[in-house]
Motif scaffolding. Structure first.
Motif, short mmCIF file in Angstrom:
data_model
loop_
_atom_site.label_atom_id
_atom_site.label_comp_id
_atom_site.label_asym_id
_atom_site.label_seq_id
_atom_site.Cartn_x
_atom_site.Cartn_y
_atom_site.Cartn_z
N UNK A 196 6.64 -3.99 -9.40
CA UNK A 196 6.43 -3.64 -7.99
C UNK A 196 5.62 -2.34 -7.90
N UNK A 197 5.99 -1.34 -8.71
CA UNK A 197 5.24 -0.07 -8.73
C UNK A 197 3.76 -0.33 -9.00
N UNK A 198 3.51 -1.11 -10.04
CA UNK A 198 2.11 -1.36 -10.43
C UNK A 198 1.36 -2.07 -9.32
N UNK A 199 2.03 -3.05 -8.68
CA UNK A 199 1.36 -3.79 -7.61
C UNK A 199 1.08 -2.89 -6.41
N UNK A 256 -8.50 -3.82 -10.01
CA UNK A 256 -7.21 -4.34 -9.49
C UNK A 256 -6.71 -3.39 -8.39
N UNK A 257 -6.78 -3.87 -7.14
CA UNK A 257 -6.44 -2.98 -6.01
C UNK A 257 -4.93 -2.79 -5.85
N UNK A 258 -4.52 -1.85 -5.02
CA UNK A 258 -3.11 -1.70 -4.66
C UNK A 258 -2.79 -2.68 -3.54
N UNK A 259 -1.54 -3.21 -3.54
CA UNK A 259 -1.20 -4.26 -2.57
C UNK A 259 -0.22 -3.80 -1.50
N UNK A 260 0.21 -2.52 -1.58
CA UNK A 260 1.13 -2.00 -0.57
C UNK A 260 0.46 -2.12 0.80
N UNK A 261 1.17 -2.68 1.78
CA UNK A 261 0.67 -2.88 3.15
C UNK A 261 -0.43 -3.95 3.26
#
Ligand code: HEC
Ligand code: HEC
Length: 292
Positions: A238-241, A250-255
């Motif tokens: 989850x942290x990595x995502x 590889x982008x961040x997926x938060x929000x």
């Protein structure tokens, strides 16, 4: 005579490399004052443990770097892939500590068991290779995002995996870079269920090599086959995502996806890793997608 002169030159240049205390003054690194004595301890630690790969100038070109893929990080770029900070932002010391203590699985970067004092010192020292990124009072550390609560837990693990499979192949389309692990019929079915359609390229079952910002191409892992660098368990996925992998594309997926979808994706990626650890299960999954 020529030989003697050459040996003296060689001796002098080694003496240069092992000079004990190159730092005479403290430095301000991302707003924090670091003493010269700490930087000097960091320097000797680096010479002892890190220089053979990361190189005397920090460019990742040490004598042991030849042929390594991925190559050792070039610290002069000031780009770091695996901190838990927003994409492209500066790591905190605890991020460097986690990376150096755990190593990066599947690469030549092993876990290092050095004292806390030397660990802190070497962390400060490697920042000095990228002064434009670290030096000065105006530099700020990256944003930390709190780990959202796990809406599933062990009890609903199965539901999480089912949801994760759909988010992975349809909502987030991770297959833009990573490979697919479901049949086209399944993926189209899920898309229809969600009231949408999805283009399935001919390369859906291949990993798509990324250019990235490093000086080499970056390979997105096949989760059933490759070791994941910074992953220990589901929360670490989850942290990595949330943050992505800086510089690799590889982008961040938060929000971008909901917190529930983030956890579902993480359970699904862990399930793919478990499948990969069991040869019979992996073969069954690969047969299913290969024989459609
Ligand atoms: C045997 C070679 C080798 C040695 C020795 C080595 N490293 Fe590395 N290191 C690597 C490789 C390879 C990578 C790149 C891994 C990747 O890109 O996935 C790396 C990456 C890193 C990173 C980047 C992490 C990130 O998030 O981008 C840091 C920081 C680091 N090493 C610190 C150190 C320190 C400190 C030492 C000495 C205590 C050390 N390394 C010793 C090979 C090495
Ligand atoms: C634009 C391309 C791209 C997209 C889209 C993408 N990834 Fe990645 N991903 C990569 C690359 C490249 C790496 C390898 C980074 C490296 O090791 O240098 C990676 C690495 C990872 C890792 C391993 C991190 C580690 O510690 O080794 C995970 C897990 C991951 N991706 C999951 C996902 C999921 C889930 C999605 C969809 C929500 C996704 N990725 C979408 C390119 C992408």
């Amino acid at each position: 005579m020529k030989l003697i002169v050459l040996s003296i030159v060689a001796l002098l240049s080694t003496a240069c490399v092992v000079e004990k205390a190159p730092f005479k003054e403290s430095k301000i690194l991302a707003g924090k004052e670091v003493k010269a004595s700490t930087l000097n301890l960091g320097y000797t630690t680096y010479v002892e443990y890190c220089i053979q790969c990361h190189g005397a100038s920090g460019k990742g070109d040490g004598p042991a770097s030849k042929g390594l893929l991925p190559p050792p990080r070039d610290f002069t770029q000031g780009l770091y892939k695996f901190p838990w900070t927003a994409y492209g932002e500066l790591p905190h010391d605890e991020d460097f500590a986690r990376i150096i203590r755990h190593g990066l699985k599947g690469t030549a970067m092993l876990p290092w068991d050095i004292s806390d004092e030397r660990l802190d010192a070497v962390i400060q020292y490697i920042k000095t290779f990228a002064p434009a990124v670290w030096e000065g009072k105006d530099k700020v550390l990256g944003t930390k995002i709190e780990l959202p609560a796990d809406p599933f837990g062990e009890v609903y693990r199965h539901q999480a995996i089912e949801k994760g499979r759909k988010v992975y192949h349809v909502t987030a389309a991770c297959t833009q870079c990573h490979r697919g692990y479901a049949t086209k019929e399944e993926i189209n079915g899920w898309a229809k269920e969600m009231g949408t359609t999805i283009e399935l390229g001919s390369d859906i079952y291949q990993v798509k090599v990324q250019d990235g910002e490093y000086n080499y191409k970056v390979l997105p892992p096949d989760f059933t086959y490759h070791s994941l660098r910074s992953i220990t368990d589901v929360p670490s996925i989850v942290q990595r995502l949330m943050y992505g992998v800086t510089g690799s594309g590889m982008p961040g997926w938060k929000d971008v996806v909901t917190d529930e979808e983030l956890w579902a994706l993480a359970y699904y990626v862990q399930d793919l890793r478990d499948t990969g650890a069991d040869q019979a299960k992996r073969n069954a999954l690969m047969d299913k997608v290969n024989k459609q």
